[in-house]
Design a protein around this motif. Structure first.
Motif, short mmCIF file in Angstrom:
data_model
loop_
_atom_site.label_atom_id
_atom_site.label_comp_id
_atom_site.label_asym_id
_atom_site.label_seq_id
_atom_site.Cartn_x
_atom_site.Cartn_y
_atom_site.Cartn_z
N ARG A 1 0.85 -1.19 0.00
CA ARG A 1 0.00 0.00 0.00
C ARG A 1 0.88 1.23 0.00
O ARG A 1 2.04 1.19 0.42
CB ARG A 1 -0.87 0.00 1.27
N ASP A 2 0.29 2.36 -0.42
CA ASP A 2 1.01 3.63 -0.43
C ASP A 2 1.15 4.15 1.01
O ASP A 2 0.16 4.27 1.73
CB ASP A 2 0.22 4.63 -1.29
N THR B 1 1.82 9.26 1.41
CA THR B 1 0.95 10.42 1.66
C THR B 1 0.53 10.50 3.13
O THR B 1 0.03 11.53 3.57
CB THR B 1 -0.30 10.36 0.77
N SER B 2 0.75 9.42 3.88
CA SER B 2 0.35 9.41 5.30
C SER B 2 1.37 10.17 6.14
O SER B 2 2.57 9.93 6.05
CB SER B 2 0.26 7.95 5.77
N ASN C 1 -0.19 2.64 6.57
CA ASN C 1 -1.45 2.47 5.84
C ASN C 1 -2.05 1.13 6.28
O ASN C 1 -1.47 0.08 6.03
CB ASN C 1 -1.15 2.50 4.33
N TYR D 1 -8.20 2.01 6.82
CA TYR D 1 -9.19 1.98 5.73
C TYR D 1 -9.98 0.70 5.77
O TYR D 1 -9.48 -0.32 6.15
CB TYR D 1 -8.49 2.12 4.38
C1 LIG Z 1 -3.36 3.61 1.41
O1 LIG Z 1 -3.07 2.79 0.30
C2 LIG Z 1 -4.04 2.82 -0.74
C3 LIG Z 1 -3.58 1.82 -1.80
O2 LIG Z 1 -2.23 1.97 -2.13
C4 LIG Z 1 -4.14 4.23 -1.28
O3 LIG Z 1 -5.17 4.29 -2.27
C5 LIG Z 1 -4.46 5.20 -0.15
O4 LIG Z 1 -4.45 6.53 -0.63
C6 LIG Z 1 -3.42 5.06 0.95
N1 LIG Z 1 -3.76 5.97 2.03
C7 LIG Z 1 -2.86 6.79 2.58
C8 LIG Z 1 -3.36 7.74 3.62
O5 LIG Z 1 -1.69 6.77 2.29
#
Ligand SMILES: *[C@@H]1O[C@H](CO)[C@@H](O)[C@H](O)[C@H]1NC(C)=O
Length: 228
Positions: free
Chosen positions: A68-69, A72-73, A78, A228
């Motif tokens: 997972r990404d 951006t957190s 994640n 999530y």
């Molecule tokens: C968590 O991972 C999902 C899939 O990679 C991505 O769509 C989502 O934006 C991520 N959330 C954060 C906060 O990084």
């Protein structure tokens, strides 16, 4: 007379205690796939007609093998949770699953699951993990451990816990099982400083023994959810 009263009383106390100790209630049938179209409100979800149930009610192409990404957190993690909202067949079964991705130096910040014990294993990397006991005469005791790939750790139901990737150049991945179809998450900082509407800064300044300005600054931050 007195004996039977005591018997009744102890039976009542035992019944009460068993209800308090239990987590998700046990199923009373093979399965009770959540009927998402029902407007009836119950504890959990009402059952879909068993004749209409098929294998897909117990399935999700969740891609839990895929990273997972975490970029951006703000906290560098994640959490992908597979609970009854994702797999309707989990209703009444008292279990769920999560994949957690950690950026280098990322963390899953202090949080609790009000309805579940968690058992976690490290699939990749290293994690510094811990939980804190509830209030005792000796305060709140911290239990910590450094976990390597393949290690397993347990976070008891309701207790505040965290996981941190202490490695600056490698990500980490964990898989966790939780003893509820809907464990719930309370991220401590978010709940305290990010509630809407905000908790009065008079209340928080006294609770944290700091000036109101410090609380106002904390409340002005963006408290993002990493689940999530
Ligand atoms: C968590 O991972 C999902 C899939 O990679 C991505 O769509 C989502 O934006 C991520 N959330 C954060 C906060 O990084």
């Amino acid at each position: 007379m007195a004996t039977s009263t005591y018997f009744l009383l102890s039976a009542f106390v035992a019944l009460l205690a068993s209800q308090v100790i239990a987590s998700d209630p046990s199923p009373l049938q093979d399965f009770c796939v959540a009927d998402e179209h029902s407007s009836v409100r119950v504890n959990g979800f009402v059952c879909k007609d068993p004749m209409a149930v098929n294998a897909d009610d117990f399935f999700m192409a969740a891609n839990l093998d895929k990273p997972r990404d975490t970029k951006t957190s703000k906290v560098g993690s994640n959490v992908t949770l597979v609970n009854v909202m994702k797999i309707r067949g989990l209703n009444t079964l008292g279990i769920s699953l999560a994949r957690i991705d950690y950026a280098p130096l990322g963390e899953n910040p202090p949080h609790t699951h009000p309805r579940a014990t968690e058992i976690l294993t490290v699939l990749e990397g290293t994690l510094y993990v811990g939980f804190v006991t509830s209030n005792t005469d000796n305060g709140n005791k911290l239990f910590t451990k450094v976990l390597n790939k393949g290690d397993v750790f347990v976070f008891p139901e309701g207790l505040i816990h965290f996981q941190f990737n202490p490695v600056h150049d490698k990500p980490a991945v964990a898989l966790a099982a939780l003893s509820s179809q809907n464990p719930g998450v309370i991220t401590i900082a978010n709940a305290i400083f990010g509630s809407k509407p905000p908790i009065s800064d008079d209340v928080l300044a006294k609770a944290f023994q700091v000036q109101k300005g410090t609380i106002d600054w904390l409340q002005a931050q963006f408290w993002e959810n990493n689940h999530y």
